[in-house]
Design a protein around this motif. Structure first.
Motif, PDB file in Angstrom:
ATOM      1  N   LYS A  15       0.838  -1.292  -0.030  1.00 26.04           N
ATOM      2  CA  LYS A  15       0.246   0.116  -0.003  1.00 26.04           C
ATOM      3  C   LYS A  15       0.949   1.163  -0.109  1.00 26.04           C
ATOM      4  O   LYS A  15       0.670   2.064  -0.964  1.00 26.04           O
ATOM      5  CB  LYS A  15      -0.978  -0.097   1.219  1.00 26.04           C
ATOM      6  CG  LYS A  15      -1.891  -0.996   1.293  1.00 26.04           C
ATOM      7  CD  LYS A  15      -2.809  -1.158   2.405  1.00 26.04           C
ATOM      8  CE  LYS A  15      -3.539  -0.091   2.574  1.00 26.04           C
ATOM      9  NZ  LYS A  15      -4.480  -0.303   3.913  1.00 26.04           N
ATOM     10  N   THR A  16       1.869   1.374   0.922  1.00 29.70           N
ATOM     11  CA  THR A  16       2.911   2.378   0.857  1.00 29.70           C
ATOM     12  C   THR A  16       3.803   2.568  -0.305  1.00 29.70           C
ATOM     13  O   THR A  16       3.979   3.438  -0.907  1.00 29.70           O
ATOM     14  CB  THR A  16       3.634   2.548   2.326  1.00 29.70           C
ATOM     15  OG1 THR A  16       2.862   2.220   3.196  1.00 29.70           O
ATOM     16  CG2 THR A  16       4.560   3.654   1.974  1.00 29.70           C
ATOM     17  N   TYR A  19       2.057   4.058  -3.325  1.00 30.25           N
ATOM     18  CA  TYR A  19       2.140   5.752  -3.745  1.00 30.25           C
ATOM     19  C   TYR A  19       3.784   6.220  -3.841  1.00 30.25           C
ATOM     20  O   TYR A  19       3.728   7.037  -4.692  1.00 30.25           O
ATOM     21  CB  TYR A  19       1.876   6.170  -2.037  1.00 30.25           C
ATOM     22  CG  TYR A  19       0.551   6.423  -1.741  1.00 30.25           C
ATOM     23  CD1 TYR A  19      -0.272   7.448  -1.977  1.00 30.25           C
ATOM     24  CD2 TYR A  19      -0.296   5.306  -1.069  1.00 30.25           C
ATOM     25  CE1 TYR A  19      -1.549   7.739  -1.707  1.00 30.25           C
ATOM     26  CE2 TYR A  19      -1.485   5.230  -0.858  1.00 30.25           C
ATOM     27  CZ  TYR A  19      -2.150   6.483  -1.219  1.00 30.25           C
ATOM     28  OH  TYR A  19      -3.598   6.753  -1.034  1.00 30.25           O
ATOM     29  N   THR A  74      10.077   0.004   1.312  1.00 32.13           N
ATOM     30  CA  THR A  74       8.935   0.114   2.075  1.00 32.13           C
ATOM     31  C   THR A  74       8.390  -1.290   2.625  1.00 32.13           C
ATOM     32  O   THR A  74       7.258  -1.431   3.103  1.00 32.13           O
ATOM     33  CB  THR A  74       7.622   0.899   1.411  1.00 32.13           C
ATOM     34  OG1 THR A  74       7.185   0.129   0.289  1.00 32.13           O
ATOM     35  CG2 THR A  74       8.038   2.323   0.830  1.00 32.13           C
ATOM     36  N   ILE A 163       0.212   5.321   9.347  1.00 32.21           N
ATOM     37  CA  ILE A 163       0.326   5.886   7.936  1.00 32.21           C
ATOM     38  C   ILE A 163      -1.092   6.027   7.587  1.00 32.21           C
ATOM     39  O   ILE A 163      -2.002   5.015   7.542  1.00 32.21           O
ATOM     40  CB  ILE A 163       0.930   5.079   7.097  1.00 32.21           C
ATOM     41  CG1 ILE A 163       2.500   4.713   7.604  1.00 32.21           C
ATOM     42  CG2 ILE A 163       0.950   5.219   5.792  1.00 32.21           C
ATOM     43  CD1 ILE A 163       3.233   3.521   6.900  1.00 32.21           C
ATOM     44  N   PHE A 165      -3.511   6.441   4.318  1.00 36.83           N
ATOM     45  CA  PHE A 165      -3.534   6.099   2.672  1.00 36.83           C
ATOM     46  C   PHE A 165      -4.415   6.956   2.160  1.00 36.83           C
ATOM     47  O   PHE A 165      -5.343   6.636   1.712  1.00 36.83           O
ATOM     48  CB  PHE A 165      -3.732   4.686   2.455  1.00 36.83           C
ATOM     49  CG  PHE A 165      -2.787   3.763   2.996  1.00 36.83           C
ATOM     50  CD1 PHE A 165      -1.505   3.425   2.471  1.00 36.83           C
ATOM     51  CD2 PHE A 165      -3.072   3.068   4.450  1.00 36.83           C
ATOM     52  CE1 PHE A 165      -0.571   2.691   3.345  1.00 36.83           C
ATOM     53  CE2 PHE A 165      -2.150   2.352   4.997  1.00 36.83           C
ATOM     54  CZ  PHE A 165      -0.683   1.997   4.273  1.00 36.83           C
ATOM     55  N   ALA A 186       0.920   8.453   3.229  1.00 31.72           N
ATOM     56  CA  ALA A 186       1.491   7.645   2.484  1.00 31.72           C
ATOM     57  C   ALA A 186       2.312   8.643   1.268  1.00 31.72           C
ATOM     58  O   ALA A 186       3.393   8.614   0.725  1.00 31.72           O
ATOM     59  CB  ALA A 186       0.746   6.547   1.956  1.00 31.72           C
ATOM     60  N   ILE A 189       5.078  10.570   3.062  1.00 34.01           N
ATOM     61  CA  ILE A 189       6.048   9.404   3.003  1.00 34.01           C
ATOM     62  C   ILE A 189       7.065   9.438   1.662  1.00 34.01           C
ATOM     63  O   ILE A 189       8.445   9.629   1.807  1.00 34.01           O
ATOM     64  CB  ILE A 189       5.729   8.155   3.371  1.00 34.01           C
ATOM     65  CG1 ILE A 189       5.196   8.396   5.121  1.00 34.01           C
ATOM     66  CG2 ILE A 189       7.030   7.192   3.349  1.00 34.01           C
ATOM     67  CD1 ILE A 189       4.540   6.846   5.463  1.00 34.01           C
ATOM     68  N   SER A 190       6.316   9.329   0.866  1.00 34.72           N
ATOM     69  CA  SER A 190       7.006   9.197  -0.638  1.00 34.72           C
ATOM     70  C   SER A 190       7.720  10.408  -0.994  1.00 34.72           C
ATOM     71  O   SER A 190       8.778  10.323  -1.453  1.00 34.72           O
ATOM     72  CB  SER A 190       5.621   8.877  -1.777  1.00 34.72           C
ATOM     73  OG  SER A 190       4.918   7.619  -1.485  1.00 34.72           O
TER      74      SER A 190
END
Length: 212
Positions: A15-16, A19, A74, A163, A165, A186, A189-190
């Motif tokens: 999931k992370t 992204y 990740t 996190i 999403f 997320a 984070i990216s």
């Protein structure tokens, strides 16, 4: 640092990771993804090369990192599966040294302890909860951090809270000693991973990031 154009991505099917992949493509990078089940991956782009394999397999890591300039991860611990953090970290760094790859950026939870920490009671509570409920996972992740510390690799381990999403984005707060917020998107984070990959502002450090 030499120009970074092709990036090896671990955890891109999660999931992370999804992204992160989308953000990297938007920034124009060429990607190599290691996927156990490529048929479940639904991002199509000519700048993506997929390597089918497992992160615990050394030959898969070698195939993934070949001709890449940086590694982003990740990857997380899957339920009821072998521990991944220390094994993958060890293999990635060995191959990075073999291929002359300089940059490694990965994410981890708040539960990692470093000698620079001054964790607040709230962050300590989250850390202790992980240690009590998932001791083997906690020990493996701490072992992975020690491997990073003792290496000669240009790494940054980013510690994140809960996190969300979502495509929403807000101010990112960075702190070496403690996590100042309760969550992070997320998308953010990216953004931070890519920026840190290029700038190496937190080289060989494990900063906390969060949204306020």
């Amino acid at each position: 640092m030499k120009n970074i154009s092709k990036i090896a991505v671990l955890g891109g099917g999660g999931k992370t990771g999804n992204y992160l992949v989308k953000h990297l493509l938007k920034e124009g990078f060429h990607l190599k993804l290691l996927l156990r089940n490529p048929e479940k991956f639904h991002i199509e782009n000519s700048n993506i090369e997929i390597i089918q394999g497992d992160a615990l397999d050394f030959e898969s890591i070698k195939a993934l990192l070949k001709d890449c300039h940086a590694v982003l991860s990740t990857i997380g611990q899957r339920k009821d599966e072998p521990l991944v953090a220390s094994q993958v970290t060890k293999q990635v760094m060995n191959v990075m040294n073999e291929y002359g790859i300089d940059r490694y950026v990965l994410i981890a939870g708040l539960n990692i302890d470093t000698r620079f920490d001054k964790k607040s009671p709230k962050t300590l509570m989250a850390t202790d909860w992980m240690k009590s409920n998932f001791p083997l996972i906690q020990e493996d992740r701490q072992k992975a951090y020690k491997l990073l510390e003792n290496s000669n690799v240009n790494w940054t381990q980013i510690r994140v809270p809960f996190i969300e999403f979502t495509d929403k984005s807000s101010e990112i707060v960075v702190n070496i000693e403690d996590c100042l917020g309760d969550k992070i998107t997320a998308k953010d984070i990216s953004k931070f991973m890519i920026k840190e990959m290029i700038e190496s502002k937190y080289n060989r450090q494990s900063p906390f990031i969060s949204n306020l």
